[in-house]
Structure formats: structure tokens, C-alpha cells
Motif scaffolding. Structure first.
Motif, short mmCIF file in Angstrom:
data_model
loop_
_atom_site.label_atom_id
_atom_site.label_comp_id
_atom_site.label_asym_id
_atom_site.label_seq_id
_atom_site.Cartn_x
_atom_site.Cartn_y
_atom_site.Cartn_z
N TYR A 99 27.78 37.45 54.19
CA TYR A 99 29.09 36.87 53.85
C TYR A 99 30.17 37.42 54.77
O TYR A 99 30.10 38.57 55.21
N TYR A 100 31.16 36.59 55.01
CA TYR A 100 32.42 37.04 55.61
C TYR A 100 33.40 37.20 54.46
O TYR A 100 33.48 36.35 53.58
N GLU A 101 34.13 38.31 54.45
CA GLU A 101 35.20 38.48 53.47
C GLU A 101 36.48 37.99 54.13
O GLU A 101 36.86 38.47 55.21
N VAL A 102 37.14 37.03 53.49
CA VAL A 102 38.30 36.37 54.08
C VAL A 102 39.55 36.71 53.28
O VAL A 102 39.60 36.47 52.06
N GLN A 103 40.55 37.25 53.97
CA GLN A 103 41.87 37.45 53.38
C GLN A 103 42.61 36.12 53.52
O GLN A 103 42.83 35.65 54.62
N LEU A 104 42.95 35.50 52.39
CA LEU A 104 43.57 34.19 52.44
C LEU A 104 44.98 34.25 53.02
O LEU A 104 45.72 35.20 52.76
N ALA A 105 45.33 33.23 53.76
CA ALA A 105 46.67 33.15 54.36
C ALA A 105 47.72 32.84 53.30
O ALA A 105 48.88 33.21 53.44
N SER A 106 47.30 32.17 52.21
CA SER A 106 48.25 31.70 51.21
C SER A 106 48.49 32.68 50.06
O SER A 106 49.32 32.42 49.20
N SER A 107 47.75 33.79 50.03
CA SER A 107 47.91 34.74 48.92
C SER A 107 47.32 36.09 49.31
O SER A 107 46.80 36.26 50.40
N GLU A 108 47.36 37.02 48.37
CA GLU A 108 46.77 38.35 48.58
C GLU A 108 45.28 38.35 48.24
O GLU A 108 44.63 39.38 48.37
N ARG A 109 44.77 37.22 47.82
CA ARG A 109 43.39 37.11 47.37
C ARG A 109 42.41 37.17 48.54
O ARG A 109 42.70 36.69 49.63
N ARG A 110 41.25 37.76 48.28
CA ARG A 110 40.15 37.77 49.24
C ARG A 110 38.98 37.01 48.62
O ARG A 110 38.72 37.16 47.42
N VAL A 111 38.29 36.23 49.43
CA VAL A 111 37.14 35.46 48.95
C VAL A 111 35.96 35.69 49.89
O VAL A 111 36.13 36.11 51.03
N LEU A 112 34.77 35.40 49.37
CA LEU A 112 33.58 35.51 50.20
C LEU A 112 33.20 34.14 50.74
O LEU A 112 33.31 33.13 50.04
N LEU A 113 32.76 34.14 51.98
CA LEU A 113 32.36 32.93 52.68
C LEU A 113 30.93 33.14 53.19
O LEU A 113 30.70 33.98 54.05
N PRO A 114 29.96 32.40 52.63
CA PRO A 114 28.57 32.57 53.09
C PRO A 114 28.44 32.21 54.57
O PRO A 114 29.01 31.22 55.03
N THR A 115 27.69 33.00 55.30
CA THR A 115 27.56 32.77 56.75
C THR A 115 26.97 31.42 57.08
O THR A 115 27.27 30.85 58.12
N GLY A 116 26.17 30.86 56.20
CA GLY A 116 25.55 29.57 56.45
C GLY A 116 26.52 28.40 56.49
O GLY A 116 26.16 27.32 56.94
N TYR A 117 27.74 28.60 56.04
CA TYR A 117 28.75 27.53 56.05
C TYR A 117 29.75 27.69 57.19
O TYR A 117 30.79 27.05 57.19
N VAL A 118 29.42 28.53 58.14
CA VAL A 118 30.35 28.84 59.23
C VAL A 118 29.78 28.42 60.58
O VAL A 118 28.60 28.62 60.85
#
Length: 181
Positions: A99-118
Motif C-alpha cells: 500500500y501507499y499511504e496518502v496524505q489527502l490534499a483536502s484534509s488531514e486524513r490519511r488513506v491507504l492505496l493498494p499498489t495494484g490500483y496505481v
């Protein structure tokens, strides 16, 4: 599944289903997940969490000379920047980034992004590098299912996160759920 929101398209068994809520969150069609998955982390042979952020396991690093995606923008299906990669989550049993951990541009929230969708078109070889995600829009990143903890992911959370991105391939834009003629 609990609270799945859909109606049948017709009144016969096997009829296609039509989502009535947010299909990417409600678990409909390609965004469905296994509701009976254990809500606990998958474990290594030695009993520790299998998938963890790289920041917490100093035995993992980016090989010298390889590109590092941390700091790169994540560009969503609507060509908007959803956020910036801040960490990588590694699979300790199969040494790879999961996973990539993504700091969202629109908030302080971080989400996980599976590598297979990148897609990583420049793979760190040229300037203006970025990661592309074609399944969801930048605004939809705000609704990626969260993990309960910031140091591990459960099997159920993995299913829900992957289902959300998979559902985006059909539901992120209304025209995606219509037949192509």
C-alpha cells in the motif's frame, strides 16, 4: 452482508442489481467485500502483523538507486491531485510494497492505496513524476474506508479498501455503470 443497499432491476431470480446508496461504500457489485473476513491483522509466521508501515520497521527500505514514491502527488481519475504519498506499507512475508499511504490534499486524513490500483508512468526516471489512480476521483479519496489503527491493517479492512477502489472502476462516474455502445 449487512446493510447492502440495492434493488433488483427486474422481478426475476438472477436479475441484475441496482445500487440505491453509495455503491462504493455499501458493498454492491464490484465494490462488494467478504463481510465474514476476520477483523484482525494477517500475521507472519512469527505472529506479528504482516503488513505494516515502513516507518515502523527499519529492516525495510528503498534499495539504493531505486525510485522512492514518497513525496509524489497522487493524481485521481478526474486529473485532480488527491494527495501526496507519505509512507509505504510493506508485506513482511512477501517482501514487497502492498500500500501507499496518502496524505489527502483536502484534509488531514490519511488513506491507504493498494499498489495494484496505481500506475507510475515515469517510475522516478523523469521530472514531474506522479502516481495515477484511474479508479476514483480526488473527492472520492475522502471516503476510502479507514483502518482502526495507523500501524496495521486487518483482513476485513483490506477487503473493504480494495473493494472501494474496485467499485470505482464501475461507479466513480455515472457513465461507467452504463453499457458501452
Amino acid at each position: 452482508m449487512s446493510d447492502v443497499k440495492f434493488v433488483p432491476a427486474d422481478n426475476f431470480n438472477g436479475s441484475p442489481i441496482i445500487p440505491t446508496g453509495n455503491p462504493m461504500i455499501d458493498g454492491v457489485g464490484p465494490a462488494a467485500w467478504a463481510d465474514d473476513r476476520r477483523d484482525e491483522p494477517d500475521l507472519t509466521y512469527h505472529g506479528s502483523a504482516k503488513i505494516v508501515p515502513m516507518r515502523l520497521d527499519p529492516t525495510y527500505s528503498i534499495a539504493k538507486g531505486d525510485p522512492d514514491p514518497r513525496g509524489l502527488p497522487v493524481v485521481a481519475a478526474d486529473k485532480e491531485v488527491a494527495g501526496i504519498v507519505v509512507d509505504l506499507w510493506v508485506n513482511r512475508s512477501e517482501p514487497q510494497v502492498s500500500y501507499y499511504e496518502v496524505q489527502l490534499a483536502s484534509s488531514e486524513r490519511r488513506v491507504l492505496l493498494p499498489t495494484g490500483y496505481v500506475q507510475w508512468p515515469n517510475f522516478g526516471l523523469w521530472g514531474n513524476d506522479k502516481l495515477l489512480v484511474k479508479s476514483i476521483t480526488a473527492a472520492q479519496f475522502a471516503h476510502v474506508p479507514a483502518t482502526k489503527r495507523d500501524d496495521q491493517i486487518t483482513l476485513l479492512e483490506e477487503d473493504k479498501i480494495a473493494a472501494y477502489y474496485a467499485g470505482g472502476h464501475m461507479y466513480a462516474f455515472s457513465e461507467r455503470s452504463q453499457p458501452i455502445i
